[in-house]
Design a protein around this motif. Structure first.
Motif, PDB file in Angstrom:
ATOM      1  N   MET A 109       0.865  -1.287  -0.018  1.00 40.33           N
ATOM      2  CA  MET A 109       0.088  -0.015  -0.090  1.00 40.33           C
ATOM      3  C   MET A 109       0.870   1.459   0.103  1.00 40.33           C
ATOM      4  SD  MET A 109      -2.518   1.404   2.956  1.00 40.33           S
ATOM      5  CE  MET A 109      -1.737   0.095   4.226  1.00 40.33           C
ATOM      6  N   GLN A 110       0.660   2.096  -0.937  1.00 36.20           N
ATOM      7  CA  GLN A 110       1.279   3.537  -0.905  1.00 36.20           C
ATOM      8  C   GLN A 110       0.682   4.396   0.099  1.00 36.20           C
ATOM      9  OE1 GLN A 110       2.165   4.787  -5.103  1.00 36.20           O
ATOM     10  NE2 GLN A 110       1.216   2.909  -5.697  1.00 36.20           N
ATOM     11  N   THR A 111       1.237   5.472   0.373  1.00 33.19           N
ATOM     12  CA  THR A 111       0.646   6.670   1.119  1.00 33.19           C
ATOM     13  C   THR A 111       0.950   8.134   0.460  1.00 33.19           C
ATOM     14  OG1 THR A 111       2.465   6.865   2.404  1.00 33.19           O
ATOM     15  CG2 THR A 111       0.637   5.459   3.176  1.00 33.19           C
ATOM     16  N   ILE A 112       0.081   8.910   0.561  1.00 34.92           N
ATOM     17  CA  ILE A 112       0.253  10.344   0.070  1.00 34.92           C
ATOM     18  C   ILE A 112      -0.031  11.142   1.166  1.00 34.92           C
ATOM     19  CG2 ILE A 112      -2.137  10.327  -0.741  1.00 34.92           C
ATOM     20  CD1 ILE A 112      -1.073  12.123  -3.112  1.00 34.92           C
ATOM     21  N   LEU A 136     -16.188   2.089   5.286  1.00 37.20           N
ATOM     22  CA  LEU A 136     -15.529   0.809   5.579  1.00 37.20           C
ATOM     23  C   LEU A 136     -16.182  -0.498   5.452  1.00 37.20           C
ATOM     24  CD1 LEU A 136     -12.746  -0.283   5.777  1.00 37.20           C
ATOM     25  CD2 LEU A 136     -12.876   0.208   8.311  1.00 37.20           C
ATOM     26  N   GLY A 137     -17.401  -0.326   6.380  1.00 35.60           N
ATOM     27  CA  GLY A 137     -18.183  -1.627   6.438  1.00 35.60           C
ATOM     28  C   GLY A 137     -18.565  -2.171   5.160  1.00 35.60           C
ATOM     29  N   LYS A 138     -19.056  -1.359   4.057  1.00 44.57           N
ATOM     30  CA  LYS A 138     -19.138  -1.918   2.749  1.00 44.57           C
ATOM     31  C   LYS A 138     -18.104  -2.507   2.141  1.00 44.57           C
ATOM     32  CE  LYS A 138     -23.207   0.280   1.050  1.00 44.57           C
ATOM     33  NZ  LYS A 138     -23.782   0.965  -0.135  1.00 44.57           N
ATOM     34  N   VAL A 139     -16.666  -2.041   2.323  1.00 46.41           N
ATOM     35  CA  VAL A 139     -15.558  -2.350   1.856  1.00 46.41           C
ATOM     36  C   VAL A 139     -15.426  -3.847   2.380  1.00 46.41           C
ATOM     37  CG1 VAL A 139     -13.202  -2.347   1.759  1.00 46.41           C
ATOM     38  CG2 VAL A 139     -14.653  -0.203   1.478  1.00 46.41           C
ATOM     39  N   GLN A 140     -15.629  -3.939   3.962  1.00 41.94           N
ATOM     40  CA  GLN A 140     -15.289  -5.222   4.616  1.00 41.94           C
ATOM     41  C   GLN A 140     -16.248  -6.273   4.106  1.00 41.94           C
ATOM     42  OE1 GLN A 140     -15.939  -3.349   8.465  1.00 41.94           O
ATOM     43  NE2 GLN A 140     -13.689  -3.504   8.956  1.00 41.94           N
ATOM     44  N   ASN A 194      -6.753   5.486   9.699  1.00 47.28           N
ATOM     45  CA  ASN A 194      -6.686   4.249   9.925  1.00 47.28           C
ATOM     46  C   ASN A 194      -7.760   3.374   9.212  1.00 47.28           C
ATOM     47  OD1 ASN A 194      -6.338   1.938  11.606  1.00 47.28           O
ATOM     48  ND2 ASN A 194      -7.781   2.654  13.012  1.00 47.28           N
ATOM     49  N   ARG A 195      -9.097   3.760   9.043  1.00 46.53           N
ATOM     50  CA  ARG A 195     -10.164   3.040   8.554  1.00 46.53           C
ATOM     51  C   ARG A 195      -9.519   2.965   7.048  1.00 46.53           C
ATOM     52  NH1 ARG A 195     -15.221   5.991  10.072  1.00 46.53           N
ATOM     53  NH2 ARG A 195     -13.700   7.614  10.702  1.00 46.53           N
ATOM     54  N   SER A 196      -8.853   3.946   6.345  1.00 42.17           N
ATOM     55  CA  SER A 196      -8.631   3.951   5.247  1.00 42.17           C
ATOM     56  C   SER A 196      -7.360   3.130   4.822  1.00 42.17           C
ATOM     57  CB  SER A 196      -8.025   5.358   4.457  1.00 42.17           C
ATOM     58  OG  SER A 196      -7.218   5.961   5.429  1.00 42.17           O
ATOM     59  N   GLY A 197      -6.677   2.871   5.738  1.00 45.50           N
ATOM     60  CA  GLY A 197      -5.722   1.800   5.662  1.00 45.50           C
ATOM     61  C   GLY A 197      -6.006   0.469   5.537  1.00 45.50           C
ATOM     62  N   GLN A 198      -7.150   0.199   6.605  1.00 46.34           N
ATOM     63  CA  GLN A 198      -7.663  -0.987   6.462  1.00 46.34           C
ATOM     64  C   GLN A 198      -8.436  -1.272   4.999  1.00 46.34           C
ATOM     65  OE1 GLN A 198     -10.282  -1.858   9.922  1.00 46.34           O
ATOM     66  NE2 GLN A 198      -9.271  -0.173  11.016  1.00 46.34           N
ATOM     67  N   ALA A 199      -8.871  -0.357   4.514  1.00 48.31           N
ATOM     68  CA  ALA A 199      -9.740  -0.322   3.294  1.00 48.31           C
ATOM     69  C   ALA A 199      -8.733  -0.726   2.132  1.00 48.31           C
ATOM     70  CB  ALA A 199     -10.411   0.804   2.932  1.00 48.31           C
ATOM     71  N   LEU A 254      -5.965  -2.325   2.250  1.00 51.29           N
ATOM     72  CA  LEU A 254      -5.523  -3.690   2.551  1.00 51.29           C
ATOM     73  C   LEU A 254      -6.372  -4.750   2.060  1.00 51.29           C
ATOM     74  CD1 LEU A 254      -3.783  -3.547   5.899  1.00 51.29           C
ATOM     75  CD2 LEU A 254      -2.786  -3.852   3.865  1.00 51.29           C
ATOM     76  N   ILE A 255      -7.910  -4.450   2.355  1.00 59.59           N
ATOM     77  CA  ILE A 255      -8.808  -5.251   1.752  1.00 59.59           C
ATOM     78  C   ILE A 255      -8.992  -5.184   0.235  1.00 59.59           C
ATOM     79  CG2 ILE A 255     -11.321  -5.734   1.816  1.00 59.59           C
ATOM     80  CD1 ILE A 255     -11.228  -4.429   4.810  1.00 59.59           C
ATOM     81  N   LEU A 256      -8.907  -3.678  -0.183  1.00 63.79           N
ATOM     82  CA  LEU A 256      -9.087  -3.398  -1.666  1.00 63.79           C
ATOM     83  C   LEU A 256      -7.992  -4.332  -2.491  1.00 63.79           C
ATOM     84  CD1 LEU A 256     -10.326   0.102  -1.779  1.00 63.79           C
ATOM     85  CD2 LEU A 256     -11.659  -2.002  -2.339  1.00 63.79           C
ATOM     86  N   GLU A 257      -6.714  -4.380  -1.866  1.00 60.90           N
ATOM     87  CA  GLU A 257      -5.515  -5.006  -2.471  1.00 60.90           C
ATOM     88  C   GLU A 257      -5.765  -6.511  -2.539  1.00 60.90           C
ATOM     89  OE1 GLU A 257      -2.113  -3.734   0.075  1.00 60.90           O
ATOM     90  OE2 GLU A 257      -1.671  -2.082  -1.611  1.00 60.90           O
ATOM     91  N   THR A 258      -6.514  -6.946  -1.587  1.00 59.50           N
ATOM     92  CA  THR A 258      -6.908  -8.679  -1.596  1.00 59.50           C
ATOM     93  C   THR A 258      -7.912  -8.764  -2.551  1.00 59.50           C
ATOM     94  OG1 THR A 258      -8.438  -8.690   0.031  1.00 59.50           O
ATOM     95  CG2 THR A 258      -6.130  -8.677   0.533  1.00 59.50           C
ATOM     96  N   MET A 259      -8.564  -7.746  -3.003  1.00 56.10           N
ATOM     97  CA  MET A 259      -9.817  -7.944  -4.032  1.00 56.10           C
ATOM     98  C   MET A 259      -9.140  -7.779  -5.600  1.00 56.10           C
ATOM     99  SD  MET A 259     -12.824  -6.198  -1.862  1.00 56.10           S
ATOM    100  CE  MET A 259     -13.872  -6.149  -3.435  1.00 56.10           C
ATOM    101  N   GLY A 260      -7.900  -7.399  -5.523  1.00 58.38           N
ATOM    102  CA  GLY A 260      -7.502  -7.317  -6.920  1.00 58.38           C
ATOM    103  C   GLY A 260      -7.388  -5.869  -7.286  1.00 58.38           C
ATOM    104  N   PHE A 261      -7.381  -4.736  -6.281  1.00 63.65           N
ATOM    105  CA  PHE A 261      -6.992  -3.382  -6.881  1.00 63.65           C
ATOM    106  C   PHE A 261      -5.487  -3.499  -6.941  1.00 63.65           C
ATOM    107  CE2 PHE A 261     -11.348  -2.888  -5.764  1.00 63.65           C
ATOM    108  CZ  PHE A 261     -11.989  -1.934  -6.488  1.00 63.65           C
ATOM    109  N   LYS A 262      -4.931  -2.948  -7.878  1.00 66.32           N
ATOM    110  CA  LYS A 262      -3.610  -2.754  -8.221  1.00 66.32           C
ATOM    111  C   LYS A 262      -2.895  -1.676  -7.537  1.00 66.32           C
ATOM    112  CE  LYS A 262      -3.762  -5.699 -12.507  1.00 66.32           C
ATOM    113  NZ  LYS A 262      -4.952  -6.009 -12.136  1.00 66.32           N
TER     114      LYS A 262
END
Length: 102
Positions: A1-4, A42-46, A69-74, A76-84
């Protein structure tokens, strides 16, 4: 995960870049202050209810919340779903309001 940082993101917005912004806060938080991102709590992302952004899997997507914090969790989840290319906005909207204002 990158940060900005919020300053880097603001510079991109000010430069007129076409950005994909996603707000993973709750609706009441989004209503109080928002920088124009698509609201996807975040609940929808989860629960993988991400239809609104599924077509962005190959694009850069900037994810933000209140503090980062929540965006960091999101991210990680999105990466496992194939977001590059998901990018967490460090410090979230608290940092934005502190450093940039409303």
């Amino acid at each position: 995960m990158q940060t900005i940082t919020v300053e880097e993101l603001k510079a991109k917005i000010d430069a007129g870049e076409n950005l994909h912004l996603v707000d993973v806060r709750e609706p009441h938080e989004n209503a109080e202050f928002n920088i124009g991102g698509l609201l996807l709590p975040l609940g929808k992302v989860q629960t993988m209810q991400t239809d609104e952004i599924d077509d962005l899997k190959d694009d850069t997507v900037y994810i933000y919340c209140r503090s980062g914090n929540r965006s960091g969790q999101a991210c990680l989840i999105l990466e496992t779903m194939g977001f590059k290319n998901v990018v967490n906005v460090a410090g979230g909207m608290l940092a934005w309001q502190e450093k940039i204002g409303k």
